[in-house]
Design a protein around this motif. Structure first.
Motif, PDB file in Angstrom:
ATOM      1  N   GLN A   1       0.827  -1.211   0.000  1.00 36.11           N
ATOM      2  CA  GLN A   1       0.000   0.000   0.000  1.00 36.11           C
ATOM      3  C   GLN A   1       0.857   1.254   0.000  1.00 36.11           C
ATOM      4  OE1 GLN A   1      -2.334  -0.917   3.455  1.00 36.11           O
ATOM      5  NE2 GLN A   1      -3.697  -2.318   2.337  1.00 36.11           N
TER       6      GLN A   1
ATOM      7  N   ARG B   1       0.701   4.057  -2.988  1.00 39.51           N
ATOM      8  CA  ARG B   1       0.491   5.478  -2.705  1.00 39.51           C
ATOM      9  C   ARG B   1       1.684   6.302  -3.162  1.00 39.51           C
ATOM     10  NH1 ARG B   1      -2.232   3.537   2.166  1.00 39.51           N
ATOM     11  NH2 ARG B   1      -0.311   3.681   3.401  1.00 39.51           N
TER      12      ARG B   1
ATOM     13  N   THR C   1      -4.130  -3.991  -2.757  1.00 40.03           N
ATOM     14  CA  THR C   1      -3.945  -2.798  -3.587  1.00 40.03           C
ATOM     15  C   THR C   1      -4.941  -2.770  -4.735  1.00 40.03           C
ATOM     16  OG1 THR C   1      -2.278  -3.939  -4.932  1.00 40.03           O
ATOM     17  CG2 THR C   1      -1.481  -2.677  -3.027  1.00 40.03           C
TER      18      THR C   1
END
Length: 345
Positions: free
Chosen positions: A32, A36, A64
């Protein structure tokens, strides 16, 4: 870190380094962070000491939305049909793309334990056969093949793979045999870079070029080096383990890395082999201010490197610092290209 002409991949934590009770959650967290942070994907290692990389890849996908697992594939572990089946199964079940990191070798003792004493260059010949079979199956062909290492007859893949989910393919490019394999396969050749001022312009005849490298960047050089040396302190036990590994390794990249970095790292020389020499990781690091590290990354980009696989991030904050360095590097490359009248890499 997803920028025109440049893809950045993170690296997944290894199961041997994390408690079994928390490993799945750690993989999900790092995946994650990586998504991001704008990474294209995340490398998942394989060797005899680690959990199965395909199960780790499933954890990445379930945690994800778009991040692509870059799954290490060792021919000794799986038939090429099984690899193709895993790729098409992920596409069928999740609608997701994976990348394949084709591994010719590994730890020598692992290979011997599995009864594989194939010579270094011969392993790359085997890898070419293997990967081309995987590609033909994923392309929807009915394959009959009688090679030196693999034989199949009227073999086809179900469920079929949607063309837009065809995997990206990487292979080690640190040896001549690896570069030749990358050309034949049409893969991205990934190497462990020399210091930027020693690296030369690279080409793999149409195949992409990438590198494995760690990054520790901060607003100033001194702070970056403080963090680097605190994270990777000198470790006598690690140095002994590194020396022993050198004696039994036939890996070209292992030998090459050990010869590099003769110039001591400093505020003016960001190339650092400390983590490698203390057996903490298997790639060089670039350490320094955002500007200094970005300048070195931009040099690599101008030399033709379009893919960067960064080391395992210890925190999301650290990955954000890495992203800042890459963003500045790409801006620098674009500015230099505009000034010279050329298109950026």
């Amino acid at each position: 870190m997803l920028t025109a002409g440049v893809d950045v991949f993170a690296t997944c934590p290894q199961s041997k380094d994390v408690d079994a009770r928390t490993y799945r959650q750690r993989v999900a967290e790092v995946a994650q962070w990586s998504e991001r942070g704008g990474c294209r994907g995340i490398l998942v290692y394989t060797d005899n000491q680690l959990v199965d990389p395909w199960l780790v890849a499933q954890t990445v996908i379930e945690a994800t939305e778009d991040l692509c697992p870059l799954v290490a594939v060792q021919p000794v572990y799986m038939h090429p049909y099984a690899v193709a089946k895993m790729v098409s199964s992920f596409a069928h079940l999740y609608g997701r793309r994976v990348y394949l990191n084709m591994v010719a070798g590994g730890f020598r003792n692992d290979l011997i334990s599995l009864g594989d004493e194939t010579a270094h260059d011969d392993r790359y010949e085997r890898l070419v056969e293997y990967t081309l079979l995987v590609k033909r199956l994923l392309a929807g062909e009915q394959v009959s093949y009688d090679g030196m290492y693999y034989q199949v007859k009227n073999l086809s893949l179900t469920p079929p793979l949607p063309p837009d989910l065809f995997p990206g393919i990487f292979v080690s490019g640190s040896s001549d045999a690896g570069v030749a394999a990358a050309r034949t396969i049409g893969a991205t050749a990934v190497k462990y870079p020399k210091p930027p001022h020693e690296e030369v312009s690279v080409s793999a005849d149409g195949a992409g070029i990438g590198m494995r490298v760690g990054v520790i960047a901060r607003s100033d050089d001194l702070r970056a080096w403080e963090i680097a040396r605190a994270r990777f302190p000198e470790d006598r036990k690690g140095q002994v383990t590194h020396a022993l590994a050198m004696k039994v390794s036939d890996s070209e990249w292992h030998q090459q890395l050990s010869r590099l970095g003769a110039d001591s790292p400093s505020e003016t020389n960001p190339y650092w082999l400390g983590p490698f020499e203390n057996y903490k990781t298997f790639c060089p690091y670039l350490v320094g201010s955002y500007e200094r590290v970005a300048r070195e990354i931009a040099r690599y980009i101008r030399l033709g490197f379009g893919t960067f696989i960064v080391d395992i991030p210890p925190s999301e904050e650290e990955l954000e610092h890495t992203a800042l360095a890459f963003e500045r590097a790409v801006r620098s490359d674009r500015a230099d290209a505009a000034a010279s009248g050329h298109s950026p890499a």
